[in-house]
Scaffold this motif. Structure first.
Motif, PDB file in Angstrom:
ATOM      1  N   GLN A  41       2.388  -0.345 -57.667  1.00  0.00           N
ATOM      2  CA  GLN A  41       3.665  -1.534 -56.624  1.00  0.00           C
ATOM      3  C   GLN A  41       4.861  -1.672 -57.610  1.00  0.00           C
ATOM      4  N   GLU A  45       8.377  -0.541 -55.824  1.00  0.00           N
ATOM      5  CA  GLU A  45       9.440  -1.498 -55.831  1.00  0.00           C
ATOM      6  C   GLU A  45      11.035  -0.698 -56.015  1.00  0.00           C
ATOM      7  N   ARG A  49      14.771   0.192 -55.347  1.00  0.00           N
ATOM      8  CA  ARG A  49      15.885  -0.462 -55.921  1.00  0.00           C
ATOM      9  C   ARG A  49      17.248   1.028 -56.412  1.00  0.00           C
TER      10      ARG A  49
END
Length: 62
Positions: A41, A45, A49
């Protein structure tokens, strides 16, 4: 996607996000205690970014 530590040795921060790996300081600090699912996860993410940083020209490379 591998759950291997994504650090590339840049370790410079834009706000709370490392411009090398895309993780937050909290995520970097807690990496070793995370299970595979949590790491996946975080990697997903952090990838988003990094894409955002690259779009603004703030992404650093090794």
């Amino acid at each position: 996607m591998s759950s291997k530590d994504p650090c590339i040795g840049v370790c410079k921060f834009d706000d709370d996000v490392c411009v090398g790996c895309g993780r937050s300081k909290r995520e970097i600090k807690g990496w070793k205690k995370m299970d595979k699912g949590e790491r996946r996860q975080v990697l997903a993410e952090s990838h988003l970014r990094l894409l955002a940083l690259a779009a603004t020209g703030r992404r650093k490379k090794k």
